[in-house]
Design an enzyme around this catalytic site. Sequence first.
Site, PDB file in Angstrom:
ATOM      1  N   HIS A 159       0.816  -1.212   0.000  1.00  0.00           N
ATOM      2  CA  HIS A 159       0.000   0.000   0.000  1.00  0.00           C
ATOM      3  C   HIS A 159       0.850   1.262   0.000  1.00  0.00           C
ATOM      4  CE1 HIS A 159       0.340  -0.710   4.490  1.00  0.00           C
ATOM      5  NE2 HIS A 159       0.524   0.599   4.491  1.00  0.00           N
ATOM      6  N   HIS A 167       3.949   7.222   3.337  1.00  0.00           N
ATOM      7  CA  HIS A 167       4.871   6.081   3.348  1.00  0.00           C
ATOM      8  C   HIS A 167       4.514   5.082   2.253  1.00  0.00           C
ATOM      9  CE1 HIS A 167       1.594   4.612   6.087  1.00  0.00           C
ATOM     10  NE2 HIS A 167       1.850   3.426   5.540  1.00  0.00           N
ATOM     11  N   GLU A 222       7.554   1.213   5.168  1.00  0.00           N
ATOM     12  CA  GLU A 222       6.921   0.213   6.039  1.00  0.00           C
ATOM     13  C   GLU A 222       7.168  -1.164   5.425  1.00  0.00           C
ATOM     14  OE1 GLU A 222       2.697   0.830   6.603  1.00  0.00           O
ATOM     15  OE2 GLU A 222       2.412  -1.178   7.452  1.00  0.00           O
TER      16      GLU A 222
HETATM   17  C1  LIG Z   1      -2.393   1.937   9.708  1.00  0.00           C
HETATM   18  C2  LIG Z   1      -1.386   1.229  10.533  1.00  0.00           C
HETATM   19  C3  LIG Z   1      -0.048   1.035   9.857  1.00  0.00           C
HETATM   20  C4  LIG Z   1      -0.206   0.015   8.754  1.00  0.00           C
HETATM   21  O1  LIG Z   1      -0.516  -1.150   9.107  1.00  0.00           O
HETATM   22  O2  LIG Z   1      -0.075   0.298   7.565  1.00  0.00           O
HETATM   23  C5  LIG Z   1       0.521   2.353   9.401  1.00  0.00           C
HETATM   24  O3  LIG Z   1       0.860   2.612   8.293  1.00  0.00           O
HETATM   25  S1  LIG Z   1       0.684   3.534  10.667  1.00  0.00           S
HETATM   26  C6  LIG Z   1       1.403   4.958   9.853  1.00  0.00           C
HETATM   27  C7  LIG Z   1       1.799   5.950  10.874  1.00  0.00           C
HETATM   28  N1  LIG Z   1       2.874   5.446  11.711  1.00  0.00           N
HETATM   29  C8  LIG Z   1       4.155   5.804  11.536  1.00  0.00           C
HETATM   30  O4  LIG Z   1       4.479   6.609  10.673  1.00  0.00           O
HETATM   31  C9  LIG Z   1       5.137   5.182  12.490  1.00  0.00           C
HETATM   32  C10 LIG Z   1       6.561   5.473  12.088  1.00  0.00           C
HETATM   33  N2  LIG Z   1       6.830   6.916  12.029  1.00  0.00           N
HETATM   34  C11 LIG Z   1       7.594   7.556  12.944  1.00  0.00           C
HETATM   35  O5  LIG Z   1       8.155   6.951  13.846  1.00  0.00           O
HETATM   36  C12 LIG Z   1       7.707   9.056  12.794  1.00  0.00           C
HETATM   37  O6  LIG Z   1       6.625   9.553  12.049  1.00  0.00           O
HETATM   38  C13 LIG Z   1       9.035   9.484  12.078  1.00  0.00           C
HETATM   39  C14 LIG Z   1       9.166   8.914  10.679  1.00  0.00           C
HETATM   40  C15 LIG Z   1      10.256   9.079  12.934  1.00  0.00           C
HETATM   41  C16 LIG Z   1       9.027  11.008  11.932  1.00  0.00           C
HETATM   42  O7  LIG Z   1       8.941  11.565  13.219  1.00  0.00           O
HETATM   43  P1  LIG Z   1       8.209  12.939  13.445  1.00  0.00           P
HETATM   44  O8  LIG Z   1       8.372  13.308  14.874  1.00  0.00           O
HETATM   45  O9  LIG Z   1       6.837  12.826  12.912  1.00  0.00           O
HETATM   46  O10 LIG Z   1       8.894  13.959  12.494  1.00  0.00           O
HETATM   47  P2  LIG Z   1      10.243  14.746  12.572  1.00  0.00           P
HETATM   48  O11 LIG Z   1       9.870  16.146  12.348  1.00  0.00           O
HETATM   49  O12 LIG Z   1      11.061  14.413  13.779  1.00  0.00           O
HETATM   50  O13 LIG Z   1      10.950  14.184  11.275  1.00  0.00           O
HETATM   51  C17 LIG Z   1      12.329  13.926  11.196  1.00  0.00           C
HETATM   52  C18 LIG Z   1      12.706  14.088   9.734  1.00  0.00           C
HETATM   53  O14 LIG Z   1      12.013  13.100   8.944  1.00  0.00           O
HETATM   54  C19 LIG Z   1      11.194  13.739   7.957  1.00  0.00           C
HETATM   55  N3  LIG Z   1       9.960  12.987   7.818  1.00  0.00           N
HETATM   56  C20 LIG Z   1       9.039  12.820   8.766  1.00  0.00           C
HETATM   57  N4  LIG Z   1       8.033  12.068   8.304  1.00  0.00           N
HETATM   58  C21 LIG Z   1       8.339  11.781   7.034  1.00  0.00           C
HETATM   59  C22 LIG Z   1       7.674  11.040   6.020  1.00  0.00           C
HETATM   60  N5  LIG Z   1       6.495  10.451   6.253  1.00  0.00           N
HETATM   61  N6  LIG Z   1       8.254  10.909   4.812  1.00  0.00           N
HETATM   62  C23 LIG Z   1       9.463  11.496   4.550  1.00  0.00           C
HETATM   63  N7  LIG Z   1      10.151  12.221   5.492  1.00  0.00           N
HETATM   64  C24 LIG Z   1       9.575  12.357   6.700  1.00  0.00           C
HETATM   65  C25 LIG Z   1      10.955  15.125   8.502  1.00  0.00           C
HETATM   66  O15 LIG Z   1      10.643  16.006   7.465  1.00  0.00           O
HETATM   67  C26 LIG Z   1      12.266  15.448   9.170  1.00  0.00           C
HETATM   68  O16 LIG Z   1      13.186  15.841   8.198  1.00  0.00           O
HETATM   69  P3  LIG Z   1      14.188  17.071   8.464  1.00  0.00           P
HETATM   70  O17 LIG Z   1      13.322  18.243   8.787  1.00  0.00           O
HETATM   71  O18 LIG Z   1      14.952  17.218   7.196  1.00  0.00           O
HETATM   72  O19 LIG Z   1      15.047  16.642   9.633  1.00  0.00           O
HETATM   73 CO   LIG Z   2       0.828   1.719   6.339  1.00  0.00          CO
END
Ligand SMILES: CC[C@@H](C(=O)O)C(=O)SCCNC(=O)CCNC(=O)[C@H](O)C(C)(C)COP(=O)(O)OP(=O)(O)OC[C@H]1O[C@@H](n2cnc3c(N)ncnc32)[C@H](O)[C@@H]1OP(=O)(O)O
Ligand SMILES: [Co+2]
Length: 139
Positions: A8, A81, A130
Amino acid sequence: MILGRLNHIGVATPSIDDSIAVYRDVMGATAIGEPFDLPAQGVRVCFVDTPNTQIELIEPLGDASPIRAFLEKNPAGGQHHLCYEVPDIQAALAWFRSKGAKVLGEPRTGAHGTPIFFVHPKDMGGVLTEIMESPREQH
Ligand SMILES: CC[C@@H](C(=O)O)C(=O)SCCNC(=O)CCNC(=O)[C@H](O)C(C)(C)COP(=O)(O)OP(=O)(O)OC[C@H]1O[C@@H](n2cnc3c(N)ncnc32)[C@H](O)[C@@H]1OP(=O)(O)O
Ligand SMILES: [Co+2]
């Protein structure tokens, strides 16, 4: 590790109801599931089926939702993702760790009822990735 099919594409949205209307009325999607809550993952979920994959609409659920920061940066929502299937989640976990990629937390049960884990976007060319065990591998 054997990388399997794209399961997905996760799309974050501030409103699943509004996104369903777009996929139904603008995109012409006909196979849209019922939204459901996944409190353990901090998201409300709705699957839109396409002929070759699924769109996973995710809306924040609860104050600690992992997609809150993403939506603060992208208030209209957006692609969040990509999820790939693997035959063996533990083998995949060991593989990504051996490559030095940052695995976010431990494997948990995902929306399809099989184990999943996430790999940090910084180690995946900017794509939050993922990995899920294929439902076909479940016994
Ligand atoms: C429905 C259930 C399940 C399934 O079965 O399919 C799911 O899909 S659940 C989906 C939601 N769950 C998750 O996303 C869990 C894993 N994610 C995380 O642990 C956090 O979201 C993260 C990825 C560690 C990001 O942490 P966060 O605190 O939200 O953001 P930051 O601001 O600290 O981000 C750091 C850095 O990473 C970039 N970033 C964040 N999210 C994404 C993204 N989705 N895609 C690409 N890049 C991302 C963010 O822009 C920051 O970059 P810099 O600013 O350059 O440091
Ligand atoms: Co998912």
